[in-house]
Design an enzyme around this catalytic site. Structure first.
Site, PDB file in Angstrom:
ATOM      1  N   LYS A  13       1.679  -1.154  -0.098  1.00 56.81           N
ATOM      2  CA  LYS A  13      -0.037  -0.114   0.350  1.00 56.81           C
ATOM      3  C   LYS A  13       0.983   1.146  -0.060  1.00 56.81           C
ATOM      4  O   LYS A  13       0.832   2.183  -1.029  1.00 56.81           O
ATOM      5  CB  LYS A  13      -0.655   0.773   1.530  1.00 56.81           C
ATOM      6  CG  LYS A  13      -2.169  -0.943   1.772  1.00 56.81           C
ATOM      7  CD  LYS A  13      -2.951  -0.627   2.449  1.00 56.81           C
ATOM      8  CE  LYS A  13      -1.907  -1.033   4.224  1.00 56.81           C
ATOM      9  NZ  LYS A  13      -1.050  -1.876   3.871  1.00 56.81           N
ATOM     10  N   ARG A  88      -9.808   1.135   8.350  1.00 57.84           N
ATOM     11  CA  ARG A  88      -9.361  -0.096   8.534  1.00 57.84           C
ATOM     12  C   ARG A  88     -10.786  -1.082   9.159  1.00 57.84           C
ATOM     13  O   ARG A  88     -10.212  -2.102   9.482  1.00 57.84           O
ATOM     14  CB  ARG A  88      -7.908  -0.130   9.457  1.00 57.84           C
ATOM     15  CG  ARG A  88      -6.698  -0.569   8.609  1.00 57.84           C
ATOM     16  CD  ARG A  88      -5.808  -0.638  10.400  1.00 57.84           C
ATOM     17  NE  ARG A  88      -4.594  -1.201  10.067  1.00 57.84           N
ATOM     18  CZ  ARG A  88      -3.925  -0.887   8.666  1.00 57.84           C
ATOM     19  NH1 ARG A  88      -3.790   1.017   9.022  1.00 57.84           N
ATOM     20  NH2 ARG A  88      -1.902  -1.569   8.716  1.00 57.84           N
ATOM     21  N   ARG A 127      12.044  -6.158   4.832  1.00 57.31           N
ATOM     22  CA  ARG A 127      11.299  -4.376   4.825  1.00 57.31           C
ATOM     23  C   ARG A 127      12.591  -3.543   5.556  1.00 57.31           C
ATOM     24  O   ARG A 127      13.141  -4.030   6.893  1.00 57.31           O
ATOM     25  CB  ARG A 127      10.058  -4.226   5.061  1.00 57.31           C
ATOM     26  CG  ARG A 127       9.828  -2.638   5.430  1.00 57.31           C
ATOM     27  CD  ARG A 127       8.494  -1.973   5.262  1.00 57.31           C
ATOM     28  NE  ARG A 127       7.356  -2.953   6.355  1.00 57.31           N
ATOM     29  CZ  ARG A 127       6.502  -2.636   6.467  1.00 57.31           C
ATOM     30  NH1 ARG A 127       5.745  -2.053   5.512  1.00 57.31           N
ATOM     31  NH2 ARG A 127       5.964  -2.327   7.784  1.00 57.31           N
ATOM     32  N   ARG A 160      10.887  -1.858  10.956  1.00 59.22           N
ATOM     33  CA  ARG A 160      10.109  -1.556  11.806  1.00 59.22           C
ATOM     34  C   ARG A 160       9.784  -2.260  13.277  1.00 59.22           C
ATOM     35  O   ARG A 160       9.810  -3.243  12.645  1.00 59.22           O
ATOM     36  CB  ARG A 160       8.803  -1.140  11.037  1.00 59.22           C
ATOM     37  CG  ARG A 160       8.442   0.170  11.295  1.00 59.22           C
ATOM     38  CD  ARG A 160       7.107   0.274   9.698  1.00 59.22           C
ATOM     39  NE  ARG A 160       6.439  -0.576  10.360  1.00 59.22           N
ATOM     40  CZ  ARG A 160       5.041  -0.843   9.475  1.00 59.22           C
ATOM     41  NH1 ARG A 160       5.018   0.075   8.158  1.00 59.22           N
ATOM     42  NH2 ARG A 160       4.354  -0.619   9.725  1.00 59.22           N
ATOM     43  N   ARG A 171      -0.675  -8.868  13.038  1.00 59.90           N
ATOM     44  CA  ARG A 171      -1.089  -8.420  12.319  1.00 59.90           C
ATOM     45  C   ARG A 171      -1.889  -8.711  11.237  1.00 59.90           C
ATOM     46  O   ARG A 171      -3.244  -8.266  10.381  1.00 59.90           O
ATOM     47  CB  ARG A 171       0.270  -6.933  11.622  1.00 59.90           C
ATOM     48  CG  ARG A 171       0.374  -6.318  12.789  1.00 59.90           C
ATOM     49  CD  ARG A 171       2.472  -6.012  12.216  1.00 59.90           C
ATOM     50  NE  ARG A 171       2.149  -5.240  10.969  1.00 59.90           N
ATOM     51  CZ  ARG A 171       3.206  -4.493  10.154  1.00 59.90           C
ATOM     52  NH1 ARG A 171       4.424  -5.512  10.303  1.00 59.90           N
ATOM     53  NH2 ARG A 171       2.839  -4.203   9.194  1.00 59.90           N
TER      54      ARG A 171
HETATM   55  P1  AP5 Z   1       5.205  -1.967   2.007  1.00 55.23           P
HETATM   56  O1  AP5 Z   1       4.653  -0.583   0.903  1.00 55.23           O
HETATM   57  O2  AP5 Z   1       5.496  -1.380   2.873  1.00 55.23           O
HETATM   58  O3  AP5 Z   1       3.644  -1.936   2.856  1.00 55.23           O
HETATM   59  P2  AP5 Z   1       2.782  -1.793   2.992  1.00 55.23           P
HETATM   60  O4  AP5 Z   1       1.037  -1.984   2.617  1.00 55.23           O
HETATM   61  O5  AP5 Z   1       2.294  -0.292   3.391  1.00 55.23           O
HETATM   62  O6  AP5 Z   1       2.700  -1.927   4.351  1.00 55.23           O
HETATM   63  P3  AP5 Z   1       2.416  -1.831   6.087  1.00 55.23           P
HETATM   64  O7  AP5 Z   1       3.141  -2.909   6.867  1.00 55.23           O
HETATM   65  O8  AP5 Z   1       2.828  -0.132   6.006  1.00 55.23           O
HETATM   66  O9  AP5 Z   1       1.316  -1.896   6.249  1.00 55.23           O
HETATM   67  P4  AP5 Z   1       0.250  -2.130   7.571  1.00 55.23           P
HETATM   68  O10 AP5 Z   1      -0.913  -2.210   7.276  1.00 55.23           O
HETATM   69  O11 AP5 Z   1       0.794  -2.746   8.678  1.00 55.23           O
HETATM   70  O12 AP5 Z   1       1.201  -1.182   8.556  1.00 55.23           O
HETATM   71  P5  AP5 Z   1       0.733   0.570   8.699  1.00 55.23           P
HETATM   72  O13 AP5 Z   1       1.389   1.430   8.879  1.00 55.23           O
HETATM   73  O14 AP5 Z   1      -0.533   0.890   7.782  1.00 55.23           O
HETATM   74  O15 AP5 Z   1       5.824  -2.919   1.098  1.00 55.23           O
HETATM   75  C1  AP5 Z   1       6.375  -3.996   2.310  1.00 55.23           C
HETATM   76  C2  AP5 Z   1       7.863  -4.615   1.898  1.00 55.23           C
HETATM   77  O16 AP5 Z   1       7.150  -5.329   0.531  1.00 55.23           O
HETATM   78  C3  AP5 Z   1       8.699  -3.377   1.910  1.00 55.23           C
HETATM   79  O17 AP5 Z   1       9.407  -3.731   1.711  1.00 55.23           O
HETATM   80  C4  AP5 Z   1       8.374  -2.963   0.375  1.00 55.23           C
HETATM   81  O18 AP5 Z   1       9.482  -2.483  -0.916  1.00 55.23           O
HETATM   82  C5  AP5 Z   1       8.256  -4.858  -0.330  1.00 55.23           C
HETATM   83  N1  AP5 Z   1       7.114  -4.688  -1.813  1.00 55.23           N
HETATM   84  C6  AP5 Z   1       6.388  -3.663  -1.977  1.00 55.23           C
HETATM   85  N2  AP5 Z   1       5.271  -3.888  -3.107  1.00 55.23           N
HETATM   86  C7  AP5 Z   1       6.448  -5.032  -3.705  1.00 55.23           C
HETATM   87  C8  AP5 Z   1       6.337  -5.938  -4.829  1.00 55.23           C
HETATM   88  N3  AP5 Z   1       5.273  -5.800  -5.700  1.00 55.23           N
HETATM   89  N4  AP5 Z   1       6.892  -6.672  -5.021  1.00 55.23           N
HETATM   90  C9  AP5 Z   1       8.125  -6.866  -4.175  1.00 55.23           C
HETATM   91  N5  AP5 Z   1       7.941  -6.109  -2.581  1.00 55.23           N
HETATM   92  C10 AP5 Z   1       7.753  -4.926  -2.675  1.00 55.23           C
HETATM   93  O19 AP5 Z   1      -0.066   0.501  10.743  1.00 55.23           O
HETATM   94  C11 AP5 Z   1       1.099   0.114  11.327  1.00 55.23           C
HETATM   95  C12 AP5 Z   1      -0.041  -0.018  12.593  1.00 55.23           C
HETATM   96  O20 AP5 Z   1      -0.662   1.550  12.957  1.00 55.23           O
HETATM   97  C13 AP5 Z   1      -1.302  -1.071  12.661  1.00 55.23           C
HETATM   98  O21 AP5 Z   1      -0.634  -1.798  13.022  1.00 55.23           O
HETATM   99  C14 AP5 Z   1      -1.681  -0.359  13.534  1.00 55.23           C
HETATM  100  O22 AP5 Z   1      -1.949  -0.509  14.823  1.00 55.23           O
HETATM  101  C15 AP5 Z   1      -1.835   1.733  13.337  1.00 55.23           C
HETATM  102  N6  AP5 Z   1      -2.643   1.718  12.496  1.00 55.23           N
HETATM  103  C16 AP5 Z   1      -2.863   2.045  11.537  1.00 55.23           C
HETATM  104  N7  AP5 Z   1      -3.489   2.730  10.669  1.00 55.23           N
HETATM  105  C17 AP5 Z   1      -4.805   2.329  11.396  1.00 55.23           C
HETATM  106  C18 AP5 Z   1      -5.835   3.025  11.490  1.00 55.23           C
HETATM  107  N8  AP5 Z   1      -6.616   3.215   9.931  1.00 55.23           N
HETATM  108  N9  AP5 Z   1      -6.718   2.583  12.139  1.00 55.23           N
HETATM  109  C19 AP5 Z   1      -6.631   1.544  13.524  1.00 55.23           C
HETATM  110  N10 AP5 Z   1      -5.016   1.430  13.388  1.00 55.23           N
HETATM  111  C20 AP5 Z   1      -4.034   1.824  12.454  1.00 55.23           C
HETATM  112 MG    MG Z   2       2.754   1.172   4.802  1.00 50.65          MG
END
Ligand code: AP5
Ligand code: MG
Ligand code: ZN
Length: 215
Positions: A13, A88, A127, A160, A171
Site C-alpha cells: 500500500k 481499517r 523491509r 520497523r 497483524r
Molecule cells: P509496503 O509498501 O511497506 O507495504 P504496506 O502495505 O504499506 O505495509 P505496512 O506494513 O506499512 O502496512 P500496515 O497496514 O501493517 O502498516 P501501517 O503503517 O499502515 O511494502 C512492504 C514491503 O514489501 C517493503 O519492503 C516493500 O519494498 C516490499 N514490496 C512492496 N511491493 C512489492 C512488490 N510488488 N514486490 C516485492 N516487494 C514489494 O500501520 C501500522 C500500525 O498502525 C497498525 O498495525 C495499527 O496498529 C496502526 N494503525 C495504522 N492505521 C490505523 C487505522 N486506520 N486504524 C487503527 N490502527 C491503525
Molecule cells: Mg505502509
C-alpha cells in the site's frame, strides 16, 4: 481524485501510494506514518498509539477517526489525496463516507492490492524503512543504492518494530478479521478495483495507473 488503498499489511500500500501521490501531485496520507511520527515526537497521541501498534493491534477508532478527518480537512487535500492504512474498520469507513457526503463528495476509487499471506511474511522480513522521510525499501526487491542508507534523504534505515515475524502474523489476523470486510463495503459502493500485488512493483504500478486513468 480521492483514493483509498486496501490490502494486507505488507501488500505494498505504502509503496504504491507514494508513487500515486508523486505522479498526480496529491498528498499521501498514511495513518501508520502519522502514528510513528507521533511516537518519535513523544506526543500524547503517540503514547496512546504505541501500545497497540507494538502488539499488532489497531489503534481505537475514537483516536484514529478524528485524527484522519482533521488531516483531510486541511488545505492541501482539496484536490484529492491517497489514503494508506485508513479506513481499517467498518466504523472508520462509515465515518469517512459520512464526512465526505456532508460536502456532496465521495471516494473515487478503493484500490485493493492482493497478496497471499505466505508472500507477506517474506516481504516483511526484508523491509527497511527511513525513520526521517518515510521511504520504504526491501533488501532484495527494492534495495537502496547504498546499503542501509535512504536514497532520498541519506538517513540510516531501520527495521520497523512491528515487523518481527510473530507480530506480522498478529497483524495479518487482525487484517482478516477487521479490515478485509472493507472489500465488500467498497464493492457495494461500486468503487472497488483489484490489482495483483504479487507482480514486480513497477508492474503493479502500471496496473494501478491503468485503472486510475480509465475512470
Ligand atoms: P509496503 O509498501 O511497506 O507495504 P504496506 O502495505 O504499506 O505495509 P505496512 O506494513 O506499512 O502496512 P500496515 O497496514 O501493517 O502498516 P501501517 O503503517 O499502515 O511494502 C512492504 C514491503 O514489501 C517493503 O519492503 C516493500 O519494498 C516490499 N514490496 C512492496 N511491493 C512489492 C512488490 N510488488 N514486490 C516485492 N516487494 C514489494 O500501520 C501500522 C500500525 O498502525 C497498525 O498495525 C495499527 O496498529 C496502526 N494503525 C495504522 N492505521 C490505523 C487505522 N486506520 N486504524 C487503527 N490502527 C491503525
Ligand atoms: Mg505502509
Ligand atoms: Zn529518507
Amino acid at each position: 481524485m480521492k483514493i483509498v488503498m486496501l490490502g494486507a499489511p505488507g501488500a505494498g500500500k505504502g509503496t504504491q501510494a507514494i508513487k500515486i501521490a508523486d505522479k498526480y501531485g496529491i498528498p499521501h496520507i498514511s495513518t501508520g506514518d502519522i502514528f510513528r511520527a507521533n511516537i518519535k515526537g513523544g506526543t500524547e497521541l503517540g503514547m496512546k498509539a504505541k501500545s497497540y501498534m507494538d502488539k499488532g493491534e489497531l489503534v481505537p477508532d475514537e483516536v484514529t477517526i478524528g485524527m484522519l478527518l482533521d488531516r483531510i480537512a486541511q488545505d492541501d487535500c482539496k484536490d484529492g489525496y491517497v489514503l494508506d492504512g485508513f479506513p481499517r474498520t467498518i466504523p472508520q469507513a462509515e465515518s469517512l463516507t459520512k464526512a465526505l457526503a456532508e460536502k456532496g463528495d465521495k471516494i473515487d476509487c478503493a484500490m485493493d492490492i492482493e497478496v497471499p499471506d505466505e508472500a507477506i511474511v517474506q516481504r516483511m522480513s526484508g523491509r527497511r524503512a527511513c525513520p526521517k522521510c518515510g521511504a520504504t525499501y526491501h533488501i532484495v526487491y527494492a534495495a537502496p543504492k547504498t546499503e542501509n542508507v535512504c536514497d532520498k534523504c541519506g538517513s540510516e534505515l531501520i527495521i520497523r518494530s512491528d515487523d518481527k515475524p510473530e507480530t506480522v502474523q498478529d497483524r495479518l489476523n487482525v487484517y482478516h478479521k477487521q479490515t478485509e470486510p472493507l472489500i465488500s463495503y467498497y464493492k457495494n459502493a461500486d468503487v472497488l478495483r483489484e490489482v495483483d500485488g504479487t507482480k514486480e512493483l513497477q508492474e503493479v504500478f502500471n496496473d494501478v495507473v491503468a485503472i486510475l486513468e480509465n475512470k
